[in-house]
Design an enzyme around this catalytic site. Structure first.
Site, PDB file in Angstrom:
ATOM      1  N   PHE A   1      18.461 -10.181   0.256  1.00 53.94           N
ATOM      2  CA  PHE A   1      18.240  -9.961   1.695  1.00 53.94           C
ATOM      3  C   PHE A   1      19.183 -10.806   2.546  1.00 53.94           C
ATOM      4  CE2 PHE A   1      14.694  -7.035   2.167  1.00 53.94           C
ATOM      5  CZ  PHE A   1      14.354  -6.891   0.830  1.00 53.94           C
TER       6      PHE A   1
ATOM      7  N   THR B   1      -0.516   2.604   9.128  1.00 51.60           N
ATOM      8  CA  THR B   1      -0.908   1.633  10.174  1.00 51.60           C
ATOM      9  C   THR B   1       0.288   1.475  11.128  1.00 51.60           C
ATOM     10  OG1 THR B   1      -0.274  -0.123   8.616  1.00 51.60           O
ATOM     11  CG2 THR B   1      -2.620   0.342   8.834  1.00 51.60           C
TER      12      THR B   1
ATOM     13  N   CYS C   1       8.270  -0.289   7.490  1.00 51.94           N
ATOM     14  CA  CYS C   1       7.508  -1.545   7.416  1.00 51.94           C
ATOM     15  C   CYS C   1       8.012  -2.644   8.336  1.00 51.94           C
ATOM     16  CB  CYS C   1       7.478  -2.048   5.977  1.00 51.94           C
ATOM     17  SG  CYS C   1       6.524  -0.964   4.902  1.00 51.94           S
TER      18      CYS C   1
ATOM     19  N   LYS D   1       0.321  18.767   1.705  1.00 48.77           N
ATOM     20  CA  LYS D   1       0.678  17.778   0.672  1.00 48.77           C
ATOM     21  C   LYS D   1      -0.132  18.032  -0.603  1.00 48.77           C
ATOM     22  CE  LYS D   1       2.344  13.608   2.712  1.00 48.77           C
ATOM     23  NZ  LYS D   1       2.134  12.270   3.216  1.00 48.77           N
TER      24      LYS D   1
HETATM   25  N1  LIG Z   1       6.200   2.790   2.670  1.00 47.94           N
HETATM   26  C1  LIG Z   1       6.319   1.590   2.135  1.00 47.94           C
HETATM   27  O1  LIG Z   1       7.358   1.259   1.547  1.00 47.94           O
HETATM   28  C2  LIG Z   1       5.189   0.602   2.178  1.00 47.94           C
HETATM   29  C3  LIG Z   1       5.240  -0.548   1.361  1.00 47.94           C
HETATM   30  C4  LIG Z   1       4.185  -1.450   1.410  1.00 47.94           C
HETATM   31  C5  LIG Z   1       3.107  -1.221   2.258  1.00 47.94           C
HETATM   32  N2  LIG Z   1       3.100  -0.106   3.056  1.00 47.94           N
HETATM   33  C6  LIG Z   1       1.931   0.115   3.912  1.00 47.94           C
HETATM   34  O2  LIG Z   1       1.096   1.087   3.305  1.00 47.94           O
HETATM   35  C7  LIG Z   1       0.477   1.921   4.281  1.00 47.94           C
HETATM   36  C8  LIG Z   1       0.815   3.382   4.042  1.00 47.94           C
HETATM   37  O3  LIG Z   1       2.221   3.542   4.156  1.00 47.94           O
HETATM   38  P1  LIG Z   1       2.949   4.876   3.674  1.00 47.94           P
HETATM   39  O4  LIG Z   1       4.405   4.655   3.894  1.00 47.94           O
HETATM   40  O5  LIG Z   1       2.457   5.245   2.317  1.00 47.94           O
HETATM   41  O6  LIG Z   1       2.378   5.907   4.758  1.00 47.94           O
HETATM   42  P2  LIG Z   1       2.510   7.508   4.779  1.00 47.94           P
HETATM   43  O7  LIG Z   1       2.555   7.881   6.209  1.00 47.94           O
HETATM   44  O8  LIG Z   1       3.629   7.923   3.889  1.00 47.94           O
HETATM   45  O9  LIG Z   1       1.145   8.016   4.118  1.00 47.94           O
HETATM   46  C9  LIG Z   1      -0.112   7.889   4.698  1.00 47.94           C
HETATM   47  C10 LIG Z   1      -0.927   9.095   4.298  1.00 47.94           C
HETATM   48  O10 LIG Z   1      -2.271   8.907   4.713  1.00 47.94           O
HETATM   49  C11 LIG Z   1      -2.816  10.169   5.037  1.00 47.94           C
HETATM   50  N3  LIG Z   1      -4.041  10.017   5.818  1.00 47.94           N
HETATM   51  C12 LIG Z   1      -4.207   9.534   7.062  1.00 47.94           C
HETATM   52  N4  LIG Z   1      -5.497   9.576   7.434  1.00 47.94           N
HETATM   53  C13 LIG Z   1      -6.200  10.087   6.385  1.00 47.94           C
HETATM   54  C14 LIG Z   1      -7.567  10.385   6.138  1.00 47.94           C
HETATM   55  N5  LIG Z   1      -8.499  10.175   7.060  1.00 47.94           N
HETATM   56  N6  LIG Z   1      -7.914  10.906   4.951  1.00 47.94           N
HETATM   57  C15 LIG Z   1      -6.976  11.144   4.013  1.00 47.94           C
HETATM   58  N7  LIG Z   1      -5.664  10.892   4.176  1.00 47.94           N
HETATM   59  C16 LIG Z   1      -5.275  10.370   5.351  1.00 47.94           C
HETATM   60  C17 LIG Z   1      -1.663  10.837   5.780  1.00 47.94           C
HETATM   61  O11 LIG Z   1      -1.840  12.239   5.840  1.00 47.94           O
HETATM   62  C18 LIG Z   1      -0.465  10.406   4.944  1.00 47.94           C
HETATM   63  O12 LIG Z   1      -0.172  11.349   3.936  1.00 47.94           O
HETATM   64  C19 LIG Z   1       0.950   1.377   5.637  1.00 47.94           C
HETATM   65  O13 LIG Z   1       0.023   0.443   6.113  1.00 47.94           O
HETATM   66  C20 LIG Z   1       2.250   0.671   5.279  1.00 47.94           C
HETATM   67  O14 LIG Z   1       2.569  -0.353   6.180  1.00 47.94           O
HETATM   68  C21 LIG Z   1       4.097   0.811   3.020  1.00 47.94           C
END
Ligand SMILES: NC(=O)c1ccc[n+]([C@@H]2O[C@H](COP(=O)([O-])OP(=O)(O)OC[C@H]3O[C@@H](n4cnc5c(N)ncnc54)[C@H](O)[C@@H]3O)[C@@H](O)[C@H]2O)c1
Length: 432
Positions: A252, A86, A263, A35
């Site tokens: 919704f 998460t 989510c 990435k």
């Molecule tokens: N995707 C959504 O639309 C959305 C919206 C609101 C909230 N969230 C919340 O936000 C959080 C992240 O979601 P996302 O969709 O962006 O996840 P994602 O899986 O797209 O991204 C998470 C990133 O974290 C990195 N990562 C994990 N451990 C790491 C470490 N030790 N050091 C550095 N990088 C690390 C992973 O490699 C990955 O690239 C979750 O808790 C999710 O519930 C997501």
């Protein structure tokens, strides 16, 4: 301000890019080297409309950088956002917080001056307390503050949602970090976003309660759609009639497939699990989860009925396989249940998705990707509109069915049934 986003996924990358566009110096960190390498070459690893343009502008301005070095990135920043995943625990329903706590441990060895550590990831109530404990093992409590700032952006609309949020929720237990967070968000507050300051635990719960409520709204209208199908009522009339009531609101309230994505499924499970832990019962949300899990089977049964129970060797096309339009995210998409089930019954499945080929179907028998609507529907028996991409909103069915007529199952109610009567095509939709 100098910001560090840990986790460069949908949330970390979008927020990092947008914060840099507001004039902050931002470093986005990820442990996924591929990435970071892509980003350092100016390539965006996710599909999110408008993101690439803003990212490239700020990379050029030198306000946005990417790194795999968490420790130094933390040392060089004042505000640290934790944006890692998460997911649901394997064989359970609570949130797996291992990524969060691993990051907290790494941060704890890099606090060289006062820092605000923020969870932007969706985390259960009391996670902030645990992070504080981890950081306190190696640092004096005066050197850091742990804040909850849940993210409400929607994939596909993420830039607009970040830039014009309905509200910014900050959960902090001290005045200093609240003051700094308010300053960071001033450009958005001055454009009309509400700033809501609460306790840290309340902010954590606001996020889960909001997602659970939205999931409930979707599930509610999906069940009403089932009743409409049995009683000859158009569910769209119900959505309009209900939605105009300001206490309810129209968003919704559109019937369709089971809710999916990264989510709602995991967050509804996690909030009920938190409630169980604290010995209280969120029975409404538990029913929502069950109803949504049944939804894909219900729509599958409808497909079997449409095909008069003869699924073997039937050519079925899926238009759109992601959980919703304008994203490449496949997490918990209802297509992941429906396509394998149809393949098992001997159907030959082709799919087209504007966000491209999906590795998730690689090992599923008789499933192939086609590069256009035309190629994917040629010679089909049944075309399923699974996702509401704009690309599917004005399809020329007359042209596509010149050599062979197919049945259309519009799971998003994009089209009017009348249009299909004039083409002489069989058309099915949801709750109509
Ligand atoms: N995707 C959504 O639309 C959305 C919206 C609101 C909230 N969230 C919340 O936000 C959080 C992240 O979601 P996302 O969709 O962006 O996840 P994602 O899986 O797209 O991204 C998470 C990133 O974290 C990195 N990562 C994990 N451990 C790491 C470490 N030790 N050091 C550095 N990088 C690390 C992973 O490699 C990955 O690239 C979750 O808790 C999710 O519930 C997501």
């Amino acid at each position: 301000m100098r910001l560090c986003m840990i986790g460069t996924g949908y949330v970390g990358l979008v927020s990092g890019v947008c914060f840099s566009d507001l004039g902050n110096d931002v470093v986005c960190v990820d442990k996924d080297i591929n990435k970071i390498n892509l980003l350092n070459k100016g390539k965006i690893p996710i599909y999110e409309p408008g993101l690439a343009e803003i990212a490239l502008k700020n990379i050029k301005n030198k306000r946005l950088t990417f790194s795999k070095d968490l420790k130094n990135s933390v040392k060089n920043s004042d505000i640290i956002f934790i944006c890692v995943g998460t997911p649901t625990k394997k064989n359970g329903s609570s949130a797996d917080l291992s990524q969060i706590y691993n990051v907290a441990k790494e941060i704890s060895t890099s606090i060289n001056k006062f820092k605000i550590i923020i969870t932007k990831s969706t985390v259960p109530v009391t996670t902030g307390d645990e992070i504080e404990k981890i950081l306190s093992k190696k640092n004096n409590k005066k050197r850091f503050a742990v804040v909850s700032n849940p993210e409400f952006l929607r994939e596909g609309e993420a830039i607009r949602d970040f830039t014009y949020p309905d509200r910014i929720v900050i959960g902090s237990n001290d005045k200093k970090s609240n003051r700094i967070m308010k300053t960071l968000y001033t450009p958005l507050i001055s454009k009309g976003s509400q700033y809501v300051h609460t306790s840290r635990r309340a902010a954590e719960l606001i996020k889960y309660a909001s997602n659970a409520f939205l999931a409930t709204k979707i599930t509610f209208i999906n069940e009403i759609a089932n009743l409409c199908e049995k009683t000859g009522i158009n569910v769209e009339d119900i959505s309009i009639g209900m939605g105009l009531d300001k206490r309810i609101g129209g968003r919704f309230l559109r019937a369709g497939p089971a809710y999916g994505g990264s989510c709602f499924p995991k967050d509804t499970k996690a909030i009920t699990s938190t409630a169980d832990k604290f010995k209280t019962n969120l029975s409404v949300i538990k029913s929502v989860i069950k109803s949504n899990e049944n939804r894909s089977n219900l729509l599958l049964n409808r497909i079997y009925e449409i095909l008069k129970k003869k699924v073997k060797n039937k050519k079925i096309t899926f238009l759109g396989v992601t959980f919703k339009a304008n994203t490449d995210d496949m997490r918990d998409s209802s297509s992941l249940k429906m396509i394998p089930a149809l393949s098992k019954r001997g159907a030959i499945i082709r799919y087209f998705d504007p966000s491209g080929y999906k590795k998730e179907f690689k090992n599923i028998k008789n499933v192939s990707y086609e590069s256009s609507i035309k190629k994917s529907t040629e010679g089909s028996d049944l075309v399923i509109i699974h996702t509401e991409w704009n690309d599917f909103k004005s399809i020329n069915f007359k042209n596509l069915t010149k050599s062979k007529k197919f049945i259309v199952y519009d799971m998003r109610n994009i089209y009017s049934p009348i249009k299909f009567k004039t083409h002489g095509l069989k058309y099915f939709s949801v709750g109509r």
